[in-house]
Design a protein around this motif. Structure first.
Motif, PDB file in Angstrom:
ATOM      1  N   UNK A 126      11.000  -7.402 -18.898  1.00  0.00           N
ATOM      2  CA  UNK A 126      11.882  -7.142 -17.782  1.00  0.00           C
ATOM      3  C   UNK A 126      11.433  -5.906 -17.004  1.00  0.00           C
ATOM      4  N   UNK A 127      11.003  -4.870 -17.726  1.00  0.00           N
ATOM      5  CA  UNK A 127      10.516  -3.656 -17.056  1.00  0.00           C
ATOM      6  C   UNK A 127       9.250  -3.945 -16.248  1.00  0.00           C
ATOM      7  N   UNK A 128       8.416  -4.883 -16.728  1.00  0.00           N
ATOM      8  CA  UNK A 128       7.184  -5.226 -16.031  1.00  0.00           C
ATOM      9  C   UNK A 128       7.491  -5.854 -14.675  1.00  0.00           C
ATOM     10  N   UNK A 129       8.520  -6.651 -14.586  1.00  0.00           N
ATOM     11  CA  UNK A 129       8.900  -7.292 -13.334  1.00  0.00           C
ATOM     12  C   UNK A 129       9.345  -6.243 -12.319  1.00  0.00           C
ATOM     13  N   UNK A 130      10.137  -5.263 -12.759  1.00  0.00           N
ATOM     14  CA  UNK A 130      10.594  -4.209 -11.859  1.00  0.00           C
ATOM     15  C   UNK A 130       9.434  -3.334 -11.373  1.00  0.00           C
ATOM     16  N   UNK A 131       8.494  -3.049 -12.259  1.00  0.00           N
ATOM     17  CA  UNK A 131       7.327  -2.252 -11.867  1.00  0.00           C
ATOM     18  C   UNK A 131       6.492  -3.025 -10.838  1.00  0.00           C
ATOM     19  N   UNK A 132       6.305  -4.328 -11.069  1.00  0.00           N
ATOM     20  CA  UNK A 132       5.525  -5.143 -10.132  1.00  0.00           C
ATOM     21  C   UNK A 132       6.219  -5.219  -8.776  1.00  0.00           C
ATOM     22  N   UNK A 133       7.544  -5.362  -8.765  1.00  0.00           N
ATOM     23  CA  UNK A 133       8.282  -5.389  -7.500  1.00  0.00           C
ATOM     24  C   UNK A 133       8.191  -4.054  -6.764  1.00  0.00           C
ATOM     25  N   UNK A 134       8.242  -2.937  -7.488  1.00  0.00           N
ATOM     26  CA  UNK A 134       8.110  -1.611  -6.861  1.00  0.00           C
ATOM     27  C   UNK A 134       6.719  -1.437  -6.252  1.00  0.00           C
ATOM     28  N   UNK A 135       5.706  -1.922  -6.952  1.00  0.00           N
ATOM     29  CA  UNK A 135       4.338  -1.817  -6.441  1.00  0.00           C
ATOM     30  C   UNK A 135       4.191  -2.658  -5.172  1.00  0.00           C
ATOM     31  N   UNK A 136       4.700  -3.892  -5.181  1.00  0.00           N
ATOM     32  CA  UNK A 136       4.609  -4.747  -4.004  1.00  0.00           C
ATOM     33  C   UNK A 136       5.386  -4.169  -2.831  1.00  0.00           C
ATOM     34  N   UNK A 137       6.566  -3.616  -3.096  1.00  0.00           N
ATOM     35  CA  UNK A 137       7.361  -3.000  -2.037  1.00  0.00           C
ATOM     36  C   UNK A 137       6.648  -1.775  -1.456  1.00  0.00           C
ATOM     37  N   UNK A 138       6.030  -0.974  -2.300  1.00  0.00           N
ATOM     38  CA  UNK A 138       5.284   0.204  -1.823  1.00  0.00           C
ATOM     39  C   UNK A 138       4.078  -0.226  -0.986  1.00  0.00           C
ATOM     40  N   UNK A 139       3.372  -1.265  -1.433  1.00  0.00           N
ATOM     41  CA  UNK A 139       2.228  -1.773  -0.686  1.00  0.00           C
ATOM     42  C   UNK A 139       2.669  -2.299   0.674  1.00  0.00           C
ATOM     43  N   UNK A 140       3.763  -3.018   0.719  1.00  0.00           N
ATOM     44  CA  UNK A 140       4.272  -3.537   1.985  1.00  0.00           C
ATOM     45  C   UNK A 140       4.654  -2.396   2.924  1.00  0.00           C
ATOM     46  N   UNK A 141       5.257  -1.342   2.397  1.00  0.00           N
ATOM     47  CA  UNK A 141       5.632  -0.198   3.227  1.00  0.00           C
ATOM     48  C   UNK A 141       4.388   0.487   3.802  1.00  0.00           C
ATOM     49  N   UNK A 142       3.355   0.661   3.006  1.00  0.00           N
ATOM     50  CA  UNK A 142       2.119   1.306   3.483  1.00  0.00           C
ATOM     51  C   UNK A 142       1.455   0.443   4.544  1.00  0.00           C
ATOM     52  N   UNK A 143       1.388  -0.877   4.316  1.00  0.00           N
ATOM     53  CA  UNK A 143       0.776  -1.764   5.305  1.00  0.00           C
ATOM     54  C   UNK A 143       1.562  -1.780   6.614  1.00  0.00           C
ATOM     55  N   UNK A 144       2.885  -1.758   6.526  1.00  0.00           N
ATOM     56  CA  UNK A 144       3.707  -1.717   7.733  1.00  0.00           C
ATOM     57  C   UNK A 144       3.486  -0.411   8.492  1.00  0.00           C
ATOM     58  N   UNK A 145       3.363   0.690   7.782  1.00  0.00           N
ATOM     59  CA  UNK A 145       3.110   1.984   8.426  1.00  0.00           C
ATOM     60  C   UNK A 145       1.747   1.997   9.112  1.00  0.00           C
ATOM     61  N   UNK A 146       0.726   1.433   8.476  1.00  0.00           N
ATOM     62  CA  UNK A 146      -0.600   1.362   9.086  1.00  0.00           C
ATOM     63  C   UNK A 146      -0.580   0.468  10.329  1.00  0.00           C
ATOM     64  N   UNK A 147       0.115  -0.673  10.262  1.00  0.00           N
ATOM     65  CA  UNK A 147       0.213  -1.563  11.407  1.00  0.00           C
ATOM     66  C   UNK A 147       0.908  -0.873  12.575  1.00  0.00           C
ATOM     67  N   UNK A 148       1.987  -0.152  12.300  1.00  0.00           N
ATOM     68  CA  UNK A 148       2.719   0.562  13.348  1.00  0.00           C
ATOM     69  C   UNK A 148       1.841   1.658  13.973  1.00  0.00           C
ATOM     70  N   UNK A 149       1.116   2.401  13.147  1.00  0.00           N
ATOM     71  CA  UNK A 149       0.244   3.461  13.666  1.00  0.00           C
ATOM     72  C   UNK A 149      -0.869   2.872  14.532  1.00  0.00           C
ATOM     73  N   UNK A 150      -1.444   1.753  14.118  1.00  0.00           N
ATOM     74  CA  UNK A 150      -2.504   1.119  14.904  1.00  0.00           C
ATOM     75  C   UNK A 150      -1.967   0.636  16.248  1.00  0.00           C
ATOM     76  N   UNK A 151      -0.798   0.044  16.269  1.00  0.00           N
ATOM     77  CA  UNK A 151      -0.187  -0.408  17.525  1.00  0.00           C
ATOM     78  C   UNK A 151       0.113   0.762  18.439  1.00  0.00           C
ATOM     79  N   UNK A 152       0.553   1.841  17.871  1.00  0.00           N
ATOM     80  CA  UNK A 152       0.926   3.032  18.638  1.00  0.00           C
ATOM     81  C   UNK A 152      -0.307   3.683  19.275  1.00  0.00           C
ATOM     82  N   UNK A 153      -1.403   3.715  18.543  1.00  0.00           N
ATOM     83  CA  UNK A 153      -2.625   4.360  19.027  1.00  0.00           C
ATOM     84  C   UNK A 153      -3.285   3.521  20.124  1.00  0.00           C
ATOM     85  N   UNK A 154      -3.325   2.196  19.957  1.00  0.00           N
ATOM     86  CA  UNK A 154      -4.040   1.350  20.914  1.00  0.00           C
ATOM     87  C   UNK A 154      -3.175   0.898  22.077  1.00  0.00           C
TER      88      UNK A 154
END
Length: 152
Positions: A1-29
């Motif tokens: 059960x703890x493994x599922x929560x850790x995997x979800x936290x990792x995926x959520x963190x990755x999604x947040x970083x990718x969204x931030x990079x996408x927003x920064x790229x749109x803002x710059x260009x």
């Protein structure tokens, strides 16, 4: 059960970083003009005439340039107004090889345009130089240097 929560936290963190990079790229260009800057310079054709030399036809803002390109320099050999076909859209224009041939045919006396065009011509009548003598002789090293200069 703890493994599922850790995997979800990792995926959520990755999604947040990718969204931030996408927003920064749109803002710059956002401020850059994408359509006009992309077609400011159009290479119509390129023809190699030696190991490190070529002739390039380029259209820049309605002017067509014939460029001599070597390893160390770019020289304008000829310039004229671009033909109307090259100003049209890519679907209406003639093939790049036809446009390149037409531009080269339009330049009648390339020798009078630039004296640096002599550097673009391969040497055909040069005889190969053979080194002779001792390896310790300065004359041998001068012959070797002359032969290497002649190859380039």
């Amino acid at each position: 059960m703890d493994t599922v929560f850790v995997a979800l936290r990792v995926l959520l963190s990755l999604a947040a970083v990718l969204a931030l990079l996408w927003y920064a790229q749109r803002r710059i260009t956002r401020g850059k003009a994408r359509g006009k800057a992309a077609e400011l310079v159009t290479v119509v054709g390129r023809q190699g005439i030696g190991l490190k030399a070529s002739v390039v036809v380029v259209d820049v803002e309605g002017t067509r340039f014939l460029l001599g390109v070597t390893e160390h320099a770019v020289t304008v050999l000829h310039s004229s107004d671009a033909p109307a076909a090259s100003r049209a859209t890519a679907s209406d224009a003639e093939s790049p090889s036809d446009a390149f041939a037409a531009t080269l045919a339009g330049v009648t006396n390339i020798d009078s345009v630039s004296t640096t065009s002599q550097a673009l011509r391969p040497r055909r009548n040069s005889q190969p130089v053979q080194a002779s003598g001792s390896i310790l002789s300065p004359a041998t090293w001068k012959q070797t240097a002359a032969a290497l200069r002649q190859i380039r």
